[in-house]
Design a protein around this motif. Structure first.
Motif, PDB file in Angstrom:
ATOM      1  N   MET A   1       0.856  -1.149   0.089  1.00  6.91           N
ATOM      2  CA  MET A   1       0.144   0.027   0.008  1.00  6.91           C
ATOM      3  C   MET A   1       0.886   1.218   0.163  1.00  6.91           C
ATOM      4  O   MET A   1       1.846   1.431   0.947  1.00  6.91           O
ATOM      5  N   THR A   2       0.812   2.041  -1.197  1.00  7.45           N
ATOM      6  CA  THR A   2       1.482   3.221  -1.063  1.00  7.45           C
ATOM      7  C   THR A   2       0.610   4.591  -0.551  1.00  7.45           C
ATOM      8  O   THR A   2       1.322   5.518  -0.357  1.00  7.45           O
ATOM      9  N   GLN A   3      -0.735   4.546  -0.672  1.00  3.02           N
ATOM     10  CA  GLN A   3      -1.329   5.495  -0.158  1.00  3.02           C
ATOM     11  C   GLN A   3      -2.518   4.996   0.505  1.00  3.02           C
ATOM     12  O   GLN A   3      -2.965   3.828   0.569  1.00  3.02           O
ATOM     13  N   THR A   4      -3.089   5.899   1.569  1.00  3.27           N
ATOM     14  CA  THR A   4      -4.056   5.563   2.300  1.00  3.27           C
ATOM     15  C   THR A   4      -5.537   6.351   1.991  1.00  3.27           C
ATOM     16  O   THR A   4      -5.358   7.760   1.860  1.00  3.27           O
ATOM     17  N   GLY A   5      -6.409   5.593   1.768  1.00  5.29           N
ATOM     18  CA  GLY A   5      -7.640   6.371   1.439  1.00  5.29           C
ATOM     19  C   GLY A   5      -8.520   6.715   2.512  1.00  5.29           C
ATOM     20  O   GLY A   5      -8.860   5.879   3.472  1.00  5.29           O
ATOM     21  N   ILE A   6      -9.006   7.943   2.612  1.00  8.21           N
ATOM     22  CA  ILE A   6     -10.047   8.581   3.879  1.00  8.21           C
ATOM     23  C   ILE A   6     -11.108   9.041   3.289  1.00  8.21           C
ATOM     24  O   ILE A   6     -11.232   9.816   2.337  1.00  8.21           O
ATOM     25  N   PRO A   7     -12.166   8.507   3.677  1.00  5.30           N
ATOM     26  CA  PRO A   7     -13.485   8.818   2.990  1.00  5.30           C
ATOM     27  C   PRO A   7     -13.768  10.277   3.507  1.00  5.30           C
ATOM     28  O   PRO A   7     -13.413  10.750   4.490  1.00  5.30           O
ATOM     29  N   PHE A   8     -14.608  11.116   2.681  1.00  2.27           N
ATOM     30  CA  PHE A   8     -14.984  12.451   2.736  1.00  2.27           C
ATOM     31  C   PHE A   8     -15.822  12.925   2.102  1.00  2.27           C
ATOM     32  O   PHE A   8     -16.421  12.350   0.814  1.00  2.27           O
ATOM     33  N   HIS A   9     -16.630  14.127   2.364  1.00  2.86           N
ATOM     34  CA  HIS A   9     -17.717  14.808   1.812  1.00  2.86           C
ATOM     35  C   HIS A   9     -16.921  16.085   1.340  1.00  2.86           C
ATOM     36  O   HIS A   9     -16.375  16.860   2.303  1.00  2.86           O
ATOM     37  N   PHE A  10     -16.872  16.568  -0.022  1.00  9.46           N
ATOM     38  CA  PHE A  10     -16.446  17.860  -0.417  1.00  9.46           C
ATOM     39  C   PHE A  10     -17.463  18.581  -0.545  1.00  9.46           C
ATOM     40  O   PHE A  10     -18.185  18.657  -1.405  1.00  9.46           O
ATOM     41  N   MET A  11     -17.247  19.840   0.346  1.00  9.71           N
ATOM     42  CA  MET A  11     -18.679  20.624   0.649  1.00  9.71           C
ATOM     43  C   MET A  11     -18.289  22.260   0.234  1.00  9.71           C
ATOM     44  O   MET A  11     -17.194  22.271   0.703  1.00  9.71           O
ATOM     45  N   ARG A  12     -19.055  22.876  -0.182  1.00  8.32           N
ATOM     46  CA  ARG A  12     -18.948  24.359  -0.032  1.00  8.32           C
ATOM     47  C   ARG A  12     -19.917  24.729   1.161  1.00  8.32           C
ATOM     48  O   ARG A  12     -21.103  24.593   1.230  1.00  8.32           O
ATOM     49  N   GLY A  13     -19.418  25.491   1.870  1.00  5.66           N
ATOM     50  CA  GLY A  13     -20.060  25.921   3.020  1.00  5.66           C
ATOM     51  C   GLY A  13     -19.740  27.650   3.048  1.00  5.66           C
ATOM     52  O   GLY A  13     -19.063  28.043   3.254  1.00  5.66           O
ATOM     53  N   GLY A  14     -21.219  28.271   2.929  1.00  6.69           N
ATOM     54  CA  GLY A  14     -21.088  29.781   2.551  1.00  6.69           C
ATOM     55  C   GLY A  14     -20.002  30.116   1.571  1.00  6.69           C
ATOM     56  O   GLY A  14     -20.216  29.614   0.286  1.00  6.69           O
ATOM     57  N   MET A 355      -6.684  10.746  -0.929  1.00  5.84           N
ATOM     58  CA  MET A 355      -5.679   9.821  -0.637  1.00  5.84           C
ATOM     59  C   MET A 355      -4.396  10.661   0.142  1.00  5.84           C
ATOM     60  O   MET A 355      -4.210  11.893  -0.660  1.00  5.84           O
ATOM     61  N   VAL A 356      -3.759  10.045   1.016  1.00  7.00           N
ATOM     62  CA  VAL A 356      -2.626  10.580   1.483  1.00  7.00           C
ATOM     63  C   VAL A 356      -1.436   9.488   1.483  1.00  7.00           C
ATOM     64  O   VAL A 356      -1.801   8.276   1.443  1.00  7.00           O
ATOM     65  N   PRO A 357      -0.339   9.926   1.263  1.00  6.52           N
ATOM     66  CA  PRO A 357       0.961   8.969   1.139  1.00  6.52           C
ATOM     67  C   PRO A 357       0.796   8.113   2.440  1.00  6.52           C
ATOM     68  O   PRO A 357       0.626   8.700   3.524  1.00  6.52           O
ATOM     69  N   ALA A 358       1.149   6.842   2.341  1.00  8.80           N
ATOM     70  CA  ALA A 358       1.290   6.002   3.436  1.00  8.80           C
ATOM     71  C   ALA A 358       2.182   6.134   4.295  1.00  8.80           C
ATOM     72  O   ALA A 358       2.203   6.043   5.800  1.00  8.80           O
TER      73      ALA A 358
END
Length: 365
Positions: A1-14, A355-358
């Motif tokens: 594993m070269t990267q770690t996946g992190i669940p997220f929602h990408f939102m505009r707030g205001g 994704m962020v590097p492991a």
């Protein structure tokens, strides 16, 4: 594993945007968390080219949500301001614009169950200890993003998100006027140090040789202004009991001037090392409180105040006007703020994994 996946929602707030995470999906250790958030945003480069930041302070913000253990709240909102060109994360402030999408994000993540029509989401701001109620449009139990509400600094229209802020006085310092003075003089400049939702050092634009009508770009190009104001901000932070604020984004800087476009007061807001292109929600509340408090640097500037509560304060900023409805009481000890309400909008832009590097984080909490 070269990267770690992190669940997220990408939102505009205001008028801000960024990733919204489940706090449980991120490292518990604060230092490791900071490394992860800098990798997500791409901090350390003016373009944020190696991350999902947008190269400005309003697009390098992060929200971390978790179900609240408090009886009076549904969700905890932990905010991080990630720097653009520096490798720096500040957890001291909160962000009211990013807060605008916390209600929708909490519903999308299944932390709050939606009701038909509207859903009330009770939010606890971890950074400041404030409580906020958000009213989100949820016809059929689904978050509605389309609507006819327009806010300055955001193109088009969207569904409204009503925000009612409680417990905002002394958010970071424990007092409305943390220095104990309505006006302090620092290096020859009169300022009001005030803490409502966000600690601010507020000065008159005219006292700095400005009109208040300067654009954000013009102000950012005025390096002499920043060289003059930053040492004053650092001293204000000390006087406010905030310690050494050299590397902190708080207290923020506000400038006030008489209104020019039919509002209550003309303002510019700094984050603090560049000018906000619009206006922060928290900053708007603090500026409104300054305007309503007799004896501050804003005394005598405002137009259209009735002296009775609730009072609508219309704050002019580089992109238009933001309205703050302030409920307060006038007593022998001065102004007592009860709550401040605003209407913002939000939209989900994307969802999935970032994704962020492991080598930064291998996913182990």
């Amino acid at each position: 594993m070269t990267q770690t996946g992190i669940p997220f929602h990408f939102m505009r707030g205001g008028s801000s945007r960024g990733p919204y995470f489940d706090r449980a999906d991120l490292p518990e250790d604060r230092d490791r968390l900071s490394e992860v958030l800098m990798a997500v945003v791409g901090a350390g480069h003016t373009w944020n080219i190696d991350g999902i930041g947008g190269g400005t302070a309003v697009t390098t913000k992060v929200a971390m949500l978790s179900p609240s253990a408090r009886d009076d709240c549904d969700v905890d909102y932990f905010f991080a301001q990630v720097a653009v060109a520096e490798r720096l994360v500040d957890y001291k402030p909160t962000c009211g614009n990013i807060l605008s999408a916390v209600g929708p994000a909490a519903i999308e993540k299944g932390m709050v169950r939606a009701t038909d029509g509207e859903t009330r989401v009770r939010i606890y701001a971890v950074n400041t200890g404030a409580r906020i109620e958000a009213i989100v449009k949820t016809p059929g139990g689904v978050v509605e993003y389309e609507g006819d509400t327009e806010i300055a600094g955001v193109p088009g229209t969207a569904a409204p998100v009503a925000l009612n802020f409680l417990d905002t006085v002394g958010s970071s310092t424990g007092a409305l006027l943390p220095t104990g003075n309505l006006i302090d003089t620092i290096d020859g400049l009169e300022v009001t140090c005030i803490d409502v939702a966000m600690p601010l050092m507020i000065a008159r634009a005219a006292d700095l040789g400005l009109t208040g009508l300067e654009t954000a770009a013009e102000l950012d190009a005025n390096r002499a202004f920043y060289e003059r104001i930053e040492p004053i901000r650092i001293e204000a932070g000390k006087r406010m009991g905030m310690g050494d604020v050299t590397k902190s984004v708080t207290p923020k800087i506000g400038l006030v001037a008489p209104p020019k476009a039919g509002g209550t007061v003309l303002t510019r807001y700094f984050m603090p090392w560049n000018c906000h292109p619009t206006m922060a929600v928290t900053g708007a509340q603090c500026l409104a409180a300054c305007v309503l408090t007799p004896g501050t640097v804003a005394d005598g500037m405002a137009e259209g105040l009735t002296g009775t509560a609730p009072q609508l304060v219309e704050i002019e900023h580089p992109s238009g006007i933001i309205e703050v409805m302030v409920d307060f009481e006038n007593g022998a000890d001065g102004l007592t703020l009860k709550s401040a309400g605003l209407v913002r909008t939000a939209r989900m832009l994307a969802r999935g994994e970032v994704m962020v590097p492991a080598s930064v984080w291998d996913g182990t909490r």
